[in-house]
Design a protein around this motif. Sequence first.
Motif, PDB file in Angstrom:
ATOM      1  N   SER A   1       5.824   0.930  -8.695  1.00 53.43           N
ATOM      2  CA  SER A   1       6.616   0.056  -7.822  1.00 53.43           C
ATOM      3  C   SER A   1       5.881  -1.242  -7.543  1.00 53.43           C
ATOM      4  O   SER A   1       6.493  -2.308  -7.430  1.00 53.43           O
ATOM      5  N   ASN A   2       4.560  -1.184  -7.443  1.00 56.40           N
ATOM      6  CA  ASN A   2       3.781  -2.398  -7.214  1.00 56.40           C
ATOM      7  C   ASN A   2       3.764  -3.298  -8.432  1.00 56.40           C
ATOM      8  O   ASN A   2       3.793  -4.515  -8.312  1.00 56.40           O
ATOM      9  N   LEU A   3       3.712  -2.700  -9.623  1.00 57.20           N
ATOM     10  CA  LEU A   3       3.729  -3.522 -10.829  1.00 57.20           C
ATOM     11  C   LEU A   3       5.040  -4.285 -10.955  1.00 57.20           C
ATOM     12  O   LEU A   3       5.067  -5.402 -11.480  1.00 57.20           O
ATOM     13  N   TYR A   4       6.128  -3.695 -10.470  1.00 58.88           N
ATOM     14  CA  TYR A   4       7.435  -4.341 -10.557  1.00 58.88           C
ATOM     15  C   TYR A   4       7.891  -4.915  -9.217  1.00 58.88           C
ATOM     16  O   TYR A   4       9.081  -5.160  -9.027  1.00 58.88           O
TER      17      TYR A   4
ATOM     18  N   PRO B   1       0.797  -1.234   0.000  1.00 62.39           N
ATOM     19  CA  PRO B   1       0.000   0.000   0.000  1.00 62.39           C
ATOM     20  C   PRO B   1       0.826   1.280   0.000  1.00 62.39           C
ATOM     21  O   PRO B   1       0.416   2.280  -0.602  1.00 62.39           O
ATOM     22  N   ALA B   2       1.987   1.277   0.663  1.00 64.76           N
ATOM     23  CA  ALA B   2       2.773   2.509   0.778  1.00 64.76           C
ATOM     24  C   ALA B   2       3.518   2.849  -0.508  1.00 64.76           C
ATOM     25  O   ALA B   2       3.959   3.986  -0.688  1.00 64.76           O
TER      26      ALA B   2
ATOM     27  N   HIS C   1       2.365   7.415 -10.315  1.00 64.37           N
ATOM     28  CA  HIS C   1       3.111   7.851  -9.132  1.00 64.37           C
ATOM     29  C   HIS C   1       2.239   7.813  -7.877  1.00 64.37           C
ATOM     30  O   HIS C   1       2.738   8.031  -6.776  1.00 64.37           O
ATOM     31  N   GLN C   2       0.952   7.524  -8.044  1.00 66.38           N
ATOM     32  CA  GLN C   2       0.025   7.542  -6.917  1.00 66.38           C
ATOM     33  C   GLN C   2       0.238   6.342  -6.013  1.00 66.38           C
ATOM     34  O   GLN C   2       0.410   5.215  -6.472  1.00 66.38           O
ATOM     35  N   ALA C   3       0.231   6.569  -4.703  1.00 63.82           N
ATOM     36  CA  ALA C   3       0.392   5.479  -3.733  1.00 63.82           C
ATOM     37  C   ALA C   3      -0.834   4.582  -3.769  1.00 63.82           C
ATOM     38  O   ALA C   3      -1.976   5.056  -3.848  1.00 63.82           O
ATOM     39  N   VAL C   4      -0.624   3.267  -3.694  1.00 61.44           N
ATOM     40  CA  VAL C   4      -1.730   2.313  -3.767  1.00 61.44           C
ATOM     41  C   VAL C   4      -2.699   2.492  -2.604  1.00 61.44           C
ATOM     42  O   VAL C   4      -3.897   2.252  -2.745  1.00 61.44           O
ATOM     43  N   GLU C   5      -2.205   2.935  -1.434  1.00 58.27           N
ATOM     44  CA  GLU C   5      -3.077   3.096  -0.274  1.00 58.27           C
ATOM     45  C   GLU C   5      -4.123   4.183  -0.484  1.00 58.27           C
ATOM     46  O   GLU C   5      -5.113   4.248   0.244  1.00 58.27           O
TER      47      GLU C   5
ATOM     48  N   GLN D   1      -7.454  -3.734  -6.844  1.00 55.30           N
ATOM     49  CA  GLN D   1      -7.604  -5.021  -7.517  1.00 55.30           C
ATOM     50  C   GLN D   1      -7.112  -4.922  -8.949  1.00 55.30           C
ATOM     51  O   GLN D   1      -6.469  -5.848  -9.464  1.00 55.30           O
ATOM     52  N   VAL D   2      -7.397  -3.807  -9.607  1.00 57.43           N
ATOM     53  CA  VAL D   2      -6.937  -3.605 -10.977  1.00 57.43           C
ATOM     54  C   VAL D   2      -5.411  -3.591 -11.033  1.00 57.43           C
ATOM     55  O   VAL D   2      -4.804  -4.142 -11.960  1.00 57.43           O
ATOM     56  N   VAL D   3      -4.758  -2.972 -10.035  1.00 57.67           N
ATOM     57  CA  VAL D   3      -3.295  -2.960  -9.986  1.00 57.67           C
ATOM     58  C   VAL D   3      -2.760  -4.386  -9.898  1.00 57.67           C
ATOM     59  O   VAL D   3      -1.826  -4.764 -10.616  1.00 57.67           O
TER      60      VAL D   3
END
Length: 275
Positions: free
Chosen positions: A114-117, A108-109, A160-164, A172-174
Amino acid sequence: MSETTEAPQRPSDDRSDHPVLEAEGLTKLFGRVVGLRGVDLRLHAGEVLAVIGDNGAGKSTLIKCLTGAMQPDRGTIKVDGQEVSFRSTQEARAHGIETVYQTLAVAPALDIASNLYLAREIRRPGPLGKWLRMLDKREMERKSAEHIKELGITTLQNIHQAVETLSGGQRQVVAVARTGAFGSKVVILDEPTAALGVRETGQVLRLVKDLKEQGLGVILISHNMPNVFEVADRIHVQRLGGCAGVITPESHSMEDAVAIMTGAKELSREEQALR
């Protein structure tokens, strides 16, 4: 040269004669409890196969065996016709099988890129990446934007948006986008629309259709019959650890599916032969 993690080559959009993922006779025992009993499963490229079943039917055990999280006691698994034996989820991923579990594995942070990779980070070229292990954030952002565009995702505007800060549906889409970006053959989704609103559910279902159109084989585990009948090409019904049958939205109704799932109805031999 930079150390990069490239998405594996994807299959063509045309469904091949042989399944991209196939399981035969999968059996898993937990002491005297039967988790799976001789389950067969076939998934083709460019197909959405839904897996439905009541609680305790063996859905989770089946998926864990297909993804290396658990090893079956008996039976075989084949990827593109070649028999495999996964000892870990990493081995399954190396063969092009990506999974989004019901408990989303997102950080989340961290931001979207960064989450995709996550666990596939690209390092900077030269000594900075090789010895200091510094990440090439700009390259990951560029490639993330490309992946999101290729998947036709319009709900994630700022990588660049934080997932949280995202809604449940966007998170879920991410997670699904990550599997779509790196899954070269198969994407497995475990209850991807659970606890989502109508609009967010629609976003995820559209992404499932996009993955199918790109030639990936998709396994969708869901309790939501309208969702299943909207996107599935075939429906694998689990019951009491075994496969009660495989049907299609054209051949059977939602009521039929529930009846087969609960044991109120059984498929005839002719219907079983069609699967």
